[in-house]
Design a protein around this motif. Sequence first.
Motif, PDB file in Angstrom:
ATOM      1  N   ARG A  86     -90.622-110.703  95.694  1.00 20.01           N
ATOM      2  CA  ARG A  86     -90.796-111.592  94.495  1.00 20.01           C
ATOM      3  C   ARG A  86     -90.031-111.930  93.128  1.00 20.01           C
ATOM      4  NH1 ARG A  86     -97.103-111.965  93.508  1.00 20.01           N
ATOM      5  NH2 ARG A  86     -96.671-114.684  92.617  1.00 20.01           N
ATOM      6  N   LEU A 120     -88.451-117.121 106.325  1.00 22.68           N
ATOM      7  CA  LEU A 120     -88.871-117.520 104.145  1.00 22.68           C
ATOM      8  C   LEU A 120     -88.322-118.643 104.401  1.00 22.68           C
ATOM      9  CD1 LEU A 120     -86.939-114.482 102.609  1.00 22.68           C
ATOM     10  CD2 LEU A 120     -89.054-114.732 103.244  1.00 22.68           C
ATOM     11  N   GLY A 121     -87.407-119.224 105.131  1.00 24.94           N
ATOM     12  CA  GLY A 121     -87.147-120.572 104.922  1.00 24.94           C
ATOM     13  C   GLY A 121     -88.306-122.143 105.314  1.00 24.94           C
ATOM     14  N   LEU A 122     -89.152-121.174 106.465  1.00 30.79           N
ATOM     15  CA  LEU A 122     -89.976-122.279 106.543  1.00 30.79           C
ATOM     16  C   LEU A 122     -91.011-122.347 105.365  1.00 30.79           C
ATOM     17  CD1 LEU A 122     -90.441-120.072 110.064  1.00 30.79           C
ATOM     18  CD2 LEU A 122     -89.933-122.880 109.293  1.00 30.79           C
ATOM     19  N   PRO A 123     -92.510-123.132 105.738  1.00 35.51           N
ATOM     20  CA  PRO A 123     -93.557-122.660 104.728  1.00 35.51           C
ATOM     21  C   PRO A 123     -94.253-121.962 104.982  1.00 35.51           C
ATOM     22  CG  PRO A 123     -92.861-125.545 106.151  1.00 35.51           C
ATOM     23  CD  PRO A 123     -92.332-124.203 106.810  1.00 35.51           C
ATOM     24  N   THR A 124     -93.679-121.128 104.037  1.00 40.39           N
ATOM     25  CA  THR A 124     -94.513-119.880 103.234  1.00 40.39           C
ATOM     26  C   THR A 124     -93.941-118.863 102.240  1.00 40.39           C
ATOM     27  OG1 THR A 124     -95.179-117.786 104.100  1.00 40.39           O
ATOM     28  CG2 THR A 124     -93.258-117.583 105.110  1.00 40.39           C
ATOM     29  N   THR A 125     -94.269-117.862 101.617  1.00 39.98           N
ATOM     30  CA  THR A 125     -94.214-117.807 100.749  1.00 39.98           C
ATOM     31  C   THR A 125     -93.899-115.639 101.159  1.00 39.98           C
ATOM     32  OG1 THR A 125     -96.084-116.316 100.191  1.00 39.98           O
ATOM     33  CG2 THR A 125     -96.035-119.104  99.168  1.00 39.98           C
ATOM     34  N   ARG A 126     -92.679-115.702  99.964  1.00 45.80           N
ATOM     35  CA  ARG A 126     -92.176-114.355 100.536  1.00 45.80           C
ATOM     36  C   ARG A 126     -93.321-113.207 100.481  1.00 45.80           C
ATOM     37  NH1 ARG A 126     -86.625-112.810  98.897  1.00 45.80           N
ATOM     38  NH2 ARG A 126     -85.856-115.052  98.705  1.00 45.80           N
TER      39      ARG A 126
END
Lengths: 477, 300
Positions: free
Chosen positions: A474, A298-304
């Motif tokens: 979300r 979740l901390g990477l460049p992606t969305t939940r």
Amino acid sequence: MSAILADLRRTLFAPATIVTLILVLLLAGLFDVGSTPSLGRPFDYGYNSGYAFSYEYNGGFVFWFYVFNGHGAPIAGANLTVSVPAGGNSSSVPAVSGSATTGPDGRATVTIARNDSTTEFTIESVSSGGTDEWTGPVGATPPGDVVPGPGTLSLVDSGPYDLTPTMLLFCPGPSGGAPDGPSLEIRANYSAPDPREVQLSLTPVTSDVTTYVIPRGELPLSSSRIDFLLLNRNGSELAGMSETPRELSVVPYNQTFWGQDLLEDTNQWGFVVPLVAIGLGYAAYARPRSSRSLEPVLGLPTTRAGVLIRRYVSAVVPLAVVVAAAVVIEFAIYGPVSGLAPALLAMIWAGLFLEAVAFLGFVFLLAHLLRSAGLVAVVAGGVAGFLAFFVSDTIYLVAELGHTSTPSGALGAAPLWNPTQLAGAAIGEYFSWLGSPGEGWSGLPSAGTLFGSLLAVTAFVAISAPVVALMLARRRD
Amino acid sequence: MALEFQNVSKRFWPNRTPALRDLTLKVEPGEVLGLVGRNGAGKTTAIRIAAGVSLPGSGNVQVDGHPLDREKVAASRLLGWVPEESVHEESAKVEPLLRYYAAIVGDVEPARIGELLETWGLTQFRRRRVRTLSLGMRRRLSLIASELTQPKYLLLDEVFNGLDPEAVVTVRAWVRERRAAGCGLLLSSHNLRELAKFADRVAVLHEGRLLKVLDRAELHERPSRVVRVQVPGFDEAGLRVLERFGTPELVPGGALVRGEGVDAGGIAAALVHAGYVVQGLTREDDGLEELYLELVRGAT
């Protein structure tokens, strides 16, 4: 794309996935999958002989055979052998035999050039469904008289958990042609001391192979015996068969024996496939979420939403493969491949897959409601067990569709696609069914209503559970 | 351009305890902003929200103008997060796990993982499962993961906890190097003295509330409260010389002088004038702890 593949690889090689697949293989062995496959039943029911014959005498004997599977669909490639020992009326006559192989229509003809008026014949049928042997007298009759043999009346699609027992009638006419004016009568006898009998139906027989769906809902509650009578054009009985309502009905949930009987009688794939879904959902989402190993992602460049969707896809893809493999194995090894069209196999796959996807979504949803992944697995597994062992599940939808050999026939036979059936009072019918188990016919909902309702519920869960999980992902940690 | 907390609040279920209350804070590029506070002050919550791992109850975080709630991917491309605890998949192996993270990031050169493993001394452990790694190695794994995005801002949560002295030196050097490279760092710790060694500013959190942001002057130019004097053969007469600067105390090798704003320069001059040879004069206490306690006492 590479992210989806990475998640797919991660889920496939997750320890929970591997443990689940091993567990499923062990369970399949425990269940003895195939001994009583829910689809494509082998010939181990007493009232399902698997083949039928009739014969005619015209100086020699002509036997007409029909070999069928548990649904009454034809089996091609069955070997039939008729043997007559030496002797009989003419002591100097040597032993003779004849054999034939059934064609795609399941039919075969064997001619025996022997003019004994009466003697013992041995008939053996060897097919993909098993081996059957019958020995009995076959007598000379006037030319043109077709004598019904064993299997003329056979129950198919009956037994534990089957919902629509069907009577199969094999009744060729003279010279193997069209039937010569017979009819099938179904009668119900009331329980003693009530002496009444009631005629339920009298149907002309127009084809050599006919199936009659038994009108279960019309049978009297207190009937103790159902008679099936094949009558000739004069109304005299050519062949008969009797069954009790219990044998024709669904085995109630509380009359299933525990232990091995339960395991053998239940719908193995209906339990195993949800287990695979639960295992994959656990590996893909529930476990990473509860162990917090989802957090670095979740901390990477992606969305939940992106994480949830990719993990969901990473479980759905192997699930589709596993379900397809299950169907292929079931049918390749045990099932009547010859009797079912590929489109029906696809429907069976779709039914199981829908069920599996519903459980997968359920696990994703539970992962947001329960902190512990172990608890998620226990709750989902409990629901799967309850549905598989106590409630007919969606596999019976496709079992129902499997009654006929073509998709259009199946769709015509099953009223599942009628929206009013889908909106039927599933819960009420279901509880009335539970409330009067084994008391006859009245408590049973129609197969269409039950299956349609289950289909609707399953589809609803399959769609709504992951959507709700997505909304929760979300909005909540 | 900055990493900005904009009125961020957060409560935890089920007792609705406020973990953060209306936090507004800014981390500039090339700056180290320390977050200090006792356990439960909200440091980790603030960092997790900035990392996108936890959701704020209200408010938002912006990274160079990208709001985290609406432009998470763009914002996270500028961020690297090093959690306090190792939350990596325990059963995963080091290199495959990093390749998995790289696949999520999307544009990581294949050779970069090898370089980072080499830099952080994990090359020989690349086939080991996470569960077999020591705390220090897991921390290095987190540091590598945080660098996959080549972040403009780093979120370091208690990054020195549990590290051996050698690793502490390595991480300190890395922090300085990242700052020199223009990276903004948000560095949490419950040790204000440790933070003061790096931080340009320190935000003091207490029960989820931002009490004060201490600037460089407040951190590094506070009057001394204790000065150690190193004078061979120091004696009672010397103590009398020191009495006008505070409360002196004879200790082995010299004396300690306590008082508000002890004048170290004046002490040195007075001792030399009195004929003592001053070998050393050090500030024993920079007053940071006392300052922190004052802030917390004031808040409660």
